[in-house]
Write a protein that holds these residues in place. Structure first.
Motif, PDB file in Angstrom:
ATOM      1  N   MET A   1       0.832  -1.202   0.000  1.00 34.61           N
ATOM      2  CA  MET A   1       0.000   0.000   0.000  1.00 34.61           C
ATOM      3  C   MET A   1       0.878   1.268   0.000  1.00 34.61           C
ATOM      4  SD  MET A   1      -2.887   1.561   0.180  1.00 34.61           S
ATOM      5  CE  MET A   1      -3.491   3.135   0.651  1.00 34.61           C
ATOM      6  N   LYS A   2       1.816   1.288   0.987  1.00 31.72           N
ATOM      7  CA  LYS A   2       2.701   2.436   1.133  1.00 31.72           C
ATOM      8  C   LYS A   2       3.516   2.652  -0.146  1.00 31.72           C
ATOM      9  CE  LYS A   2       6.626   1.886   3.040  1.00 31.72           C
ATOM     10  NZ  LYS A   2       7.626   1.397   3.986  1.00 31.72           N
ATOM     11  N   ASN A   3       4.049   1.534  -0.677  1.00 36.61           N
ATOM     12  CA  ASN A   3       4.896   1.634  -1.851  1.00 36.61           C
ATOM     13  C   ASN A   3       4.104   2.034  -3.089  1.00 36.61           C
ATOM     14  OD1 ASN A   3       7.159   1.029  -0.407  1.00 36.61           O
ATOM     15  ND2 ASN A   3       6.995  -1.180  -0.763  1.00 36.61           N
ATOM     16  N   LYS A   4       2.896   1.485  -3.205  1.00 40.90           N
ATOM     17  CA  LYS A   4       2.063   1.849  -4.359  1.00 40.90           C
ATOM     18  C   LYS A   4       1.708   3.330  -4.312  1.00 40.90           C
ATOM     19  CE  LYS A   4       0.077  -2.575  -5.598  1.00 40.90           C
ATOM     20  NZ  LYS A   4      -1.057  -3.447  -5.595  1.00 40.90           N
ATOM     21  N   LEU A   5       1.399   3.820  -3.105  1.00 38.73           N
ATOM     22  CA  LEU A   5       1.060   5.236  -2.948  1.00 38.73           C
ATOM     23  C   LEU A   5       2.266   6.127  -3.272  1.00 38.73           C
ATOM     24  CD1 LEU A   5      -1.307   7.025  -2.087  1.00 38.73           C
ATOM     25  CD2 LEU A   5      -0.463   6.920   0.265  1.00 38.73           C
ATOM     26  N   THR A   6       3.444   5.692  -2.819  1.00 40.45           N
ATOM     27  CA  THR A   6       4.670   6.454  -3.101  1.00 40.45           C
ATOM     28  C   THR A   6       4.877   6.570  -4.613  1.00 40.45           C
ATOM     29  OG1 THR A   6       5.674   5.624  -1.076  1.00 40.45           O
ATOM     30  CG2 THR A   6       7.177   6.505  -2.715  1.00 40.45           C
ATOM     31  N   VAL A   7       4.745   5.428  -5.296  1.00 41.54           N
ATOM     32  CA  VAL A   7       4.955   5.411  -6.751  1.00 41.54           C
ATOM     33  C   VAL A   7       3.909   6.297  -7.436  1.00 41.54           C
ATOM     34  CG1 VAL A   7       4.940   3.962  -8.822  1.00 41.54           C
ATOM     35  CG2 VAL A   7       6.026   3.132  -6.734  1.00 41.54           C
ATOM     36  N   LEU A   9       2.117   8.857  -6.282  1.00 39.29           N
ATOM     37  CA  LEU A   9       2.296  10.296  -6.040  1.00 39.29           C
ATOM     38  C   LEU A   9       3.482  10.843  -6.820  1.00 39.29           C
ATOM     39  CD1 LEU A   9       1.595  10.504  -2.182  1.00 39.29           C
ATOM     40  CD2 LEU A   9       0.122  11.262  -4.040  1.00 39.29           C
ATOM     41  N   PHE A  10       4.562  10.065  -6.837  1.00 42.25           N
ATOM     42  CA  PHE A  10       5.773  10.526  -7.531  1.00 42.25           C
ATOM     43  C   PHE A  10       5.510  10.647  -9.035  1.00 42.25           C
ATOM     44  CE2 PHE A  10       9.890   9.641  -9.638  1.00 42.25           C
ATOM     45  CZ  PHE A  10      10.666  10.630  -9.060  1.00 42.25           C
ATOM     46  N   ILE A  11       4.908   9.615  -9.582  1.00 41.68           N
ATOM     47  CA  ILE A  11       4.641   9.631 -11.032  1.00 41.68           C
ATOM     48  C   ILE A  11       3.664  10.747 -11.376  1.00 41.68           C
ATOM     49  CG2 ILE A  11       3.623   8.291 -12.952  1.00 41.68           C
ATOM     50  CD1 ILE A  11       6.418   7.334 -12.146  1.00 41.68           C
ATOM     51  N   LEU A  13       3.286  13.537  -9.818  1.00 38.84           N
ATOM     52  CA  LEU A  13       3.986  14.827  -9.709  1.00 38.84           C
ATOM     53  C   LEU A  13       4.848  15.104 -10.932  1.00 38.84           C
ATOM     54  CD1 LEU A  13       4.789  17.344  -7.970  1.00 38.84           C
ATOM     55  CD2 LEU A  13       6.705  15.997  -7.149  1.00 38.84           C
ATOM     56  N   ILE A  14       5.674  14.131 -11.316  1.00 34.29           N
ATOM     57  CA  ILE A  14       6.610  14.439 -12.412  1.00 34.29           C
ATOM     58  C   ILE A  14       5.911  14.480 -13.771  1.00 34.29           C
ATOM     59  CG2 ILE A  14       8.716  13.740 -11.193  1.00 34.29           C
ATOM     60  CD1 ILE A  14       8.747  11.165 -12.806  1.00 34.29           C
ATOM     61  N   THR A  15       4.954  13.584 -13.976  1.00 31.99           N
ATOM     62  CA  THR A  15       4.276  13.624 -15.289  1.00 31.99           C
ATOM     63  C   THR A  15       3.298  14.800 -15.353  1.00 31.99           C
ATOM     64  OG1 THR A  15       2.724  11.986 -14.448  1.00 31.99           O
ATOM     65  CG2 THR A  15       4.447  11.163 -15.856  1.00 31.99           C
ATOM     66  N   SER A  17       3.639  17.645 -13.841  1.00 27.68           N
ATOM     67  CA  SER A  17       4.441  18.864 -14.047  1.00 27.68           C
ATOM     68  C   SER A  17       4.900  18.947 -15.493  1.00 27.68           C
ATOM     69  CB  SER A  17       5.657  18.857 -13.123  1.00 27.68           C
ATOM     70  OG  SER A  17       5.243  18.759 -11.799  1.00 27.68           O
TER      71      SER A  17
ATOM     72  N   TYR B  10      11.822  16.907 -14.395  1.00 30.34           N
ATOM     73  CA  TYR B  10      10.463  17.140 -14.914  1.00 30.34           C
ATOM     74  C   TYR B  10      10.354  17.037 -16.434  1.00 30.34           C
ATOM     75  CZ  TYR B  10       9.268  18.388 -10.169  1.00 30.34           C
ATOM     76  OH  TYR B  10       9.054  18.342  -8.803  1.00 30.34           O
ATOM     77  N   ALA B 185       9.504   2.004  -5.417  1.00 32.80           N
ATOM     78  CA  ALA B 185       9.232   2.955  -4.331  1.00 32.80           C
ATOM     79  C   ALA B 185      10.494   3.194  -3.505  1.00 32.80           C
ATOM     80  CB  ALA B 185       8.113   2.427  -3.438  1.00 32.80           C
ATOM     81  N   ILE B 188      12.487   5.600  -5.426  1.00 35.01           N
ATOM     82  CA  ILE B 188      11.967   6.976  -5.303  1.00 35.01           C
ATOM     83  C   ILE B 188      12.418   7.589  -3.978  1.00 35.01           C
ATOM     84  CG2 ILE B 188       9.842   8.316  -4.946  1.00 35.01           C
ATOM     85  CD1 ILE B 188       8.440   6.375  -6.893  1.00 35.01           C
ATOM     86  N   GLU B 435       2.630   4.241   6.721  1.00 30.56           N
ATOM     87  CA  GLU B 435       2.041   3.838   5.441  1.00 30.56           C
ATOM     88  C   GLU B 435       1.612   5.068   4.647  1.00 30.56           C
ATOM     89  OE1 GLU B 435       0.921   0.633   4.111  1.00 30.56           O
ATOM     90  OE2 GLU B 435       2.397  -0.263   5.447  1.00 30.56           O
ATOM     91  N   PRO B 439       4.805   8.271   2.113  1.00 29.96           N
ATOM     92  CA  PRO B 439       4.563   8.792   0.760  1.00 29.96           C
ATOM     93  C   PRO B 439       4.276  10.291   0.755  1.00 29.96           C
ATOM     94  CG  PRO B 439       3.258   6.807   1.157  1.00 29.96           C
ATOM     95  CD  PRO B 439       3.871   7.183   2.454  1.00 29.96           C
TER      96      PRO B 439
END
Lengths: 362, 466
Positions: A1-7, A9-11, A13-15, A17, B10, B185, B188, B435, B439
């Motif tokens: 869950m944590k890792n999926k959310l991290t990925v 949010l990051f994606i 943000l960069i895409t 932007s 970016y 992750a 990242i 959790e 993120p």
């Protein structure tokens, strides 16, 4: 869950932007920094392409001013930095760090005045006066301020001609300056005019009641955008009456033709990159103010920076002709091609900010 | 293109990630190769040919070595590969330094070549050399697919600032690697932390260090502040880059070796070099020190080996005498530690050991950071009160107060304190909160870092408008 959310949010943000930067139209100017921003067409395809593109990408990054503000807030409130990009705010005002005293620049200023005196001004009544920047009024010893006494000492020692010094430091307080800008307020200059009048032998007939106080809000001064921190904009006040409206203004912009303007205020500058350009159309190499209703036929030449633009029109009741010269825009060696130096009174009126950076004078 | 740029974060990164994860497995290396070449060509449109040449040279030499294993031709191929790699490095990096010294010693006037240093040449030549040496030693399988070897050499995450990844460590990953949410992750997280170290801490401390070196009002404490700021800057800059490289590698399924392990908590210089730029020190250990004989043989030959390695380590960092002195400075201390100092340090309370290490490291980076030896000497004189300057002045107090927050965070960041804090949270069972916090925290950090990068272009047009 944590890792999926991290990925995710990051994606996002960069895409996101990337898309925003591509889709959103490029801005032409940064009002907060008061400069033109690099456009995509300005990016040259040469060996420096990567640097050129990065400059463009930085200039045109979406929500640029908000990101800069975030940086400023992080610096000041999380890391406890005293200033952000050299700007700091106290409860009384916003200041830009001007430190240390640049002795070479101060001597350069003296040298410039001496050269102009030798070239054109022998026999004229010549004065010089220095406008304190806001830092002069800081009483808090935690902040760095330049050694103003040393500045005056050097100026007095090195200005050699028959030039009188007019001190206006005691005629000003911090309240006489805008909160978000480095300039002084036109409506607060009574004491300054009084002091100049005493030395230059004219009667100060300035009375605020004789003017209509026009105002413009919001005035985002030079420090507003640079500081990138939360603050309220100022109200820019300018004085008008029939006498002011009667003044004839000529700009010598391209060194060939005189352009005659309607009125001393350029109201089209309000809300532009620098609203203070309202006064005498901003930075122009040579400006001539003529007043056929002046009390005398005396003439004045003012070597100046932008502070003088709001002050000098208030002297026009005394002087029939005032010529303002901005040495940042015109070389002192060619002045006699445009100006007939003929026994006018002369005032060098510069802020300490220019004295400390006199290398920009030509 | 650097990782801490808008162009990279970016523009380049989202595009290559989208393409990479959209294409089928057999095309992934091709995407990485083309992407890496574009990444390199963005900064070095001409020298990208040099990078390809270097890959080709070692590709051919690797095959010759493998095809002639056990006979003299293999050794000749190895020597040829090393000579070509070192010649390339020497030509582009050291030719002007050599000319300058010849001119000085022999009073000659040979014109310098004025060549621009190809970005990352020190890293990728060491990587390509390690490939052929390892193939020769039988420690790495020869790569008969040029595309795969070129992908290894040009792999953009580690191309311009390391770590110096050896082919043998990632040869299997070049052929086949898995991607997962966990790995991505993790990548990242590592990338954002590295980026924050570089942009927020290293750049700000660098700004202070430059400000101090240009000051007109120096003081003894100001000199020390400048030296400490640079010592922290270089750590967060370099380790930040390594974190970003490792993180990017993970996003694409690679596992690179660690390059830094909290070097400033070391209790001896020997330990410091086991924790600082580990990929370089292990490279010199495996490819120079041990082949020279290491600590076998006489004490004289051992001493010689150490000094050669540290002379080369200094020279690797830059073509200037201060880098050579910097390397030899460490070489000398390491010799002294091995001869007797380590025994004394073992009996000394830990706090003194830390002070000893930090003091020497600060001094070393004063030498490292100076333009030349005269300026290094001047800075050291300033730090130790041999200049006619006050102990402390208003300017020092102002900047100390202004940058204190950055110093505190930076000091904490040089220790495993924060990591230990996270681990403790995990043990207490409060990890579940993380959790969401982790993120969100990374996203916040990324946005703040973007603010710092965007603000770096802050360029007010003010003087003109006074």
């Amino acid at each position: 869950m944590k890792n999926k959310l991290t990925v995710l949010l990051f994606i996002l943000l960069i895409t996101g932007s990337l898309l925003a930067n591509i889709v959103l139209q490029d801005s032409a100017v940064s009002y907060s920094e008061r400069r033109k921003l690099i456009q995509f067409n300005d990016v040259e395809y040469d060996l420096q392409f990567s640097e050129n593109f990065e400059k463009y990408a930085l200039d045109q990054f979406f929500l640029r001013d908000y990101f800069r503000k975030l940086k400023g807030l992080t610096d000041l409130h999380i890391f406890g930095k005293t200033d952000n990009n050299g700007l700091y705010m106290t409860e009384h005002n916003v200041f830009k760090l001007e430190y240390p005293l640049n002795s070479e620049s101060v001597d350069g200023m003296s040298e410039k005045i001496n050269k102009i005196y030798e070239l054109y001004l022998e026999g004229h009544k010549v004065y010089y006066s220095i406008i304190p920047d806001k830092n002069y009024f800081i009483k808090d010893s935690r902040f760095l301020t330049m050694d103003y006494d040393q500045m005056f000492k050097r100026l007095r020692e090195n200005i050699t001609g028959d030039i009188s010094y007019i001190s206006i430091f005691d005629s000003l307080t911090l309240d006489d300056y805008y909160f978000t800008d480095h300039h002084w307020k036109q409506s607060h200059l009574n004491k300054v005019i009084d002091q100049l009048g005493q030395f230059m032998e004219f009667e100060n007939d300035f009375d605020l009641n004789d003017f209509e106080e026009k105002s413009y809000f919001p005035f985002y001064g030079a420090y507003y955008g640079q500081a990138s921190i939360n603050m309220n904009p100022d109200t820019l006040v300018y004085l008008d009456n029939d006498d002011i409206s009667h003044l004839k203004i000529s700009l010598v912009e391209d060194f060939t033709d005189k352009v005659i303007m309607e009125g001393i205020y350029d109201e089209s500058a309000l809300g532009g990159i620098d609203s203070y350009d309202l006064f005498l159309y901003g930075s122009k190499p040579i400006v001539i103010i003529e007043n056929d209703k002046a009390k005398t036929d005396r003439e004045l030449i003012v070597f100046k920076d932008s502070f003088a633009n709001s002050l000098v029109p208030l002297l026009a009741s005394t002087y029939s002709r005032i010529t303002l010269i901005d040495l940042r825009l015109v070389n002192h060696r060619v002045l006699d091609q445009f100006i007939d130096f003929d026994n006018q009174e002369v005032l060098f009126l510069y802020s300490t900010l220019i004295v400390n950076h006199s290398e920009i004078l030509k | 293109m650097v990782f801490s740029s808008i162009s990279f974060i970016y523009y380049f990164l989202p595009v290559i990630l989208i393409i990479y994860f959209s294409v089928p497995k057999p095309l992934k290396n091709m995407v990485l190769l083309v992407g890496s070449l574009i990444f390199y060509a963005f900064s070095e449109p001409v020298y990208v040919l040099l990078l390809l040449f270097s890959s080709l040279v070692d590709f051919i030499h690797g095959i010759i070595i493998e095809n002639n294993r056990g006979n003299k031709k293999a050794k000749r191929a190895l020597i040829s590969s090393i000579v070509i790699n070192i010649a390339l490095l020497a030509f582009f990096k050291y030719s002007d330094f050599i000319i300058l010294n010849i001119n000085t010693i022999f009073d000659m006037n040979i014109h310098s070549l004025g060549l621009r240093l190809p970005v990352g040449i020190s890293f990728y030549t060491f990587q390509t050399m390690s490939y052929t040496i390892d193939v020769y030693r039988g420690q790495a399988k020869v790569q008969r697919n040029l595309l795969k070897l070129a992908t290894y050499v040009s792999l953009f995450p580690q191309l311009i600032a390391g770590p110096i990844v050896r082919y043998r460590d990632i040869q299997e990953q070049i052929d086949s690697r898995e991607s997962s949410y966990d790995l991505f992750a993790g990548g990242i997280s590592r990338f954002v932390i590295g980026l924050s170290k570089k942009v927020i801490l290293a750049n700000t401390l660098g700004e202070l260090s430059v400000l101090i070196s240009n000051t007109g009002s120096p003081s003894v404490i100001f000199y020390w502040m400048g030296a400490i700021a640079f010592t922290l800057q270089i750590y967060f800059d370099f380790s930040g880059y390594s974190d970003m490289a490792i993180g990017l590698g993970r996003m694409f399924g690679f596992k690179f070796m660690e390059n830094f392990n909290y070097p400033y908590i070391s209790k001896s210089i020997t330990e410091f070099w086991r924790r600082w730029h580990m990929s370089l020190s292990s490279w010199f250990r495996d490819y120079v020190y041990i082949p020279l004989g290491g600590n076998r043989g006489t004490k004289i030959s051992w001493l010689r080996n150490i000094l050669i390695v540290w002379l080369l380590t200094g020279l690797w960092h830059g073509a200037s005498w201060n880098f050579i002195i910097w390397g030899l400075f460490f070489g000398l201390i390491l010799v002294l530690e091995k001869v007797f100092l380590l025994k004394i340090l073992e009996k000394t309370p830990g706090v003194f050991n830390h002070i000893y290490v930090i003091f020497l490291v600060i001094i070393s980076f004063v030498i490292f950071n100076s333009d030349n030896l005269c300026s290094a000497f001047l800075n050291l004189k300033g730090m130790f009160g041999f200049l006619d300057i006050p102990f402390i002045n208003r300017e020092t107090v102002y900047y100390l107060r202004s940058y204190l927050g950055f110093f505190i965070v930076a000091f904490a960041g040089t220790t495993p304190m924060m990591k230990m804090g996270f681990d403790r949270l995990k043990k207490r069972g409060t990890w579940k909160i993380m959790e969401f916090i982790q993120p969100a925290g990374l996203l916040t950090l990324m946005i703040i870092v973007t603010g710092y990068i965007v603000d770096s272009s802050f360029n007010p047009f003010l003087y003109f408008r006074f």
